[in-house]
Design a protein around this motif. Structure first.
Motif, PDB file in Angstrom:
ATOM      1  N   ASP A 141      42.952  39.035  36.131  1.00  0.00           N
ATOM      2  CA  ASP A 141      41.680  38.824  36.822  1.00  0.00           C
ATOM      3  C   ASP A 141      41.721  39.593  38.142  1.00  0.00           C
ATOM      4  OD1 ASP A 141      39.472  37.909  38.249  1.00  0.00           O
ATOM      5  OD2 ASP A 141      39.630  35.867  37.491  1.00  0.00           O
ATOM      6  N   ASN A 181      32.566  44.518  27.232  1.00  0.00           N
ATOM      7  CA  ASN A 181      33.956  44.695  26.819  1.00  0.00           C
ATOM      8  C   ASN A 181      34.228  46.169  26.573  1.00  0.00           C
ATOM      9  OD1 ASN A 181      35.248  41.976  26.498  1.00  0.00           O
ATOM     10  ND2 ASN A 181      33.454  41.654  25.217  1.00  0.00           N
ATOM     11  N   ARG A 216      36.988  43.851  30.981  1.00  0.00           N
ATOM     12  CA  ARG A 216      36.021  42.837  30.540  1.00  0.00           C
ATOM     13  C   ARG A 216      35.203  42.313  31.720  1.00  0.00           C
ATOM     14  NH1 ARG A 216      39.273  39.553  28.186  1.00  0.00           N
ATOM     15  NH2 ARG A 216      39.049  37.519  29.196  1.00  0.00           N
ATOM     16  N   ASN A 246      27.579  41.078  30.575  1.00  0.00           N
ATOM     17  CA  ASN A 246      28.818  40.870  29.830  1.00  0.00           C
ATOM     18  C   ASN A 246      29.151  42.180  29.130  1.00  0.00           C
ATOM     19  OD1 ASN A 246      29.536  37.802  29.905  1.00  0.00           O
ATOM     20  ND2 ASN A 246      27.318  37.882  29.589  1.00  0.00           N
ATOM     21  N   GLY A 256      30.710  35.833  38.605  1.00  0.00           N
ATOM     22  CA  GLY A 256      31.371  36.226  37.371  1.00  0.00           C
ATOM     23  C   GLY A 256      32.799  36.695  37.579  1.00  0.00           C
ATOM     24  N   GLU A 293      32.604  39.282  32.636  1.00  0.00           N
ATOM     25  CA  GLU A 293      32.102  37.983  32.182  1.00  0.00           C
ATOM     26  C   GLU A 293      31.038  37.489  33.154  1.00  0.00           C
ATOM     27  OE1 GLU A 293      35.528  35.469  31.962  1.00  0.00           O
ATOM     28  OE2 GLU A 293      36.359  36.469  30.189  1.00  0.00           O
ATOM     29  N   ASN A 294      29.784  37.572  32.724  1.00  0.00           N
ATOM     30  CA  ASN A 294      28.649  37.078  33.526  1.00  0.00           C
ATOM     31  C   ASN A 294      28.692  37.600  34.956  1.00  0.00           C
ATOM     32  OD1 ASN A 294      29.506  34.366  31.646  1.00  0.00           O
ATOM     33  ND2 ASN A 294      27.435  35.187  31.450  1.00  0.00           N
TER      34      ASN A 294
END
Length: 357
Positions: A76, A35, A14, A33, A68, A16-17
């Motif tokens: 993470d 997925n 993923r 972004n 991001g 994210e920004n």
């Protein structure tokens, strides 16, 4: 093709920004972004310089995101180095050690993973079996064809049982016939083992052939995401229509809209199709070459400007008042002569309306 010694542990990816800048002025990836589902093959497709390889390298940890978050599974990994990420990468150049045998090349990564010599050997042999190279273990890379070298690189990545397998333009060094074979091999292995794969290419046909989902990139951002069929049948704009396969971009006028059905005109030819949220006025129409119908009762007028026989089909350049079009026909026994005036229409469900801009 599956092998009990190679077990997938696929994880989703993923973004994210996520942005990536080089220096102050160069934005390689701009606030994307994304997925990637576990067990799916997702292709990053786009022209040179669009940001696809930088995106791949950020998953690998070879480039660090400027902004991001990047997650692999629930972890993470944004600031983790490549050595701490459970990913393997297959490079365009294969990056095989020329002085090592095929078995030694495939075993290389395993020697740092805490396995015994016998387990390392067993896993490496299983990897070679998986990619169809059983019995090639003692050969040197120089004794293999380009396609076989690519398979060794795939085996070396697979035996590490990564959560995510990355491919960077893996077929660009192969000839056309080998490209088709190796891409089928990669797709079969991915599906057989349920691997999460992120695959970079600039080749539209390759992307259409191997992908569960395609991410079309343009100018450091994402232009459209969708299945191969969705992108081919319903491109969001002229860039995607033109980049995913060949498309004729024709000028038209939307004469009326009733619900989600638009009536468009090209010269005196009227045609109904989905409005896609557009209103009355000038627009563009994307039509695939195979979906232009030459010789219909209703249509607009064009002249055959060029006719080319390519074996399995005829290819025509058609000249109309608004410009030229490219069309293909399966009828090779009765080709149209250059200079012939024809009426051109559309297959059902063929054209797609695009915004004028």
């Amino acid at each position: 093709m599956s092998n009990s010694r190679i077990v997938g542990k696929a994880a989703p990816v993923r973004f994210e920004n996520v942005s990536k800048r080089f220096g102050r002025d160069v934005v390689a990836v701009d606030n994307i972004n994304l997925n990637v589902e576990a067990g799916k093959l997702v292709t990053l497709l786009g022209p040179s310089g669009c940001g696809k390889t930088t995106t791949l390298r950020m998953i690998a940890g070879l480039e660090m995101a400027s902004d991001g978050r990047i997650l692999i599974g629930d972890r993470d990994v944004t600031t983790l180095p490549a050595t701490d990420r459970d990913v393997s990468m297959v490079f365009q150049s294969y990056a095989l050690f020329p002085h090592m045998s095929v078995l030694e090349n495939v075993s290389y990564g395993l020697t740092f993973s805490g396995f015994s010599k016998s387990e390392t050997r067993d896993r490496a042999l299983a990897g070679l079996d998986l990619v169809g190279l059983k019995g090639f273990d003692s050969r040197l890379p120089s004794e293999l064809s380009g396609g076989q070298q690519q398979r060794v690189a795939v085996a070396r990545a697979l035996v590490l049982e990564p959560q995510v397998l990355l491919f960077d333009e893996p077929l660009s060094n192969l000839d056309a016939k080998l490209r088709r074979q190796v891409r089928e091999d990669i797709r079969a292995i991915q599906q057989d083992l349920g691997l999460t794969v992120v695959y970079v290419t600039h080749d539209q046909e390759e992307a259409l052939a191997v992908s569960d989902e395609i991410v079309v990139m343009r100018n450091a951002s994402i232009a459209q995401i969708g299945s191969p069929r969705a992108l081919y049948e319903a491109p969001v704009d002229q860039f995607v229509a033109d980049f995913i396969g060949e498309a004729n971009i024709l000028p038209c006028v939307i004469q009326s809209v009733d619900g989600d059905v638009a009536t468009i005109s090209i010269e005196e030819y009227h045609y109904e199709l989905p409005a896609r949220g557009l209103g009355i006025g000038p627009a563009k129409l994307a039509v695939r070459p195979s979906r232009l119908v030459i010789g219909t009762a209703r249509g607009f007028t064009a002249t055959v400007a060029k006719a080319t026989y390519v074996g399995v089909r005829m290819e025509y350049t058609l000249q109309a008042s608004f410009g030229s079009m490219f069309a293909v026909q399966d009828d090779v026994d009765s080709p149209l002569d250059v200079g012939t005036e024809v009426t051109v229409g559309f297959h059902a469900k063929s054209p797609v309306l695009l915004p004028e801009a």
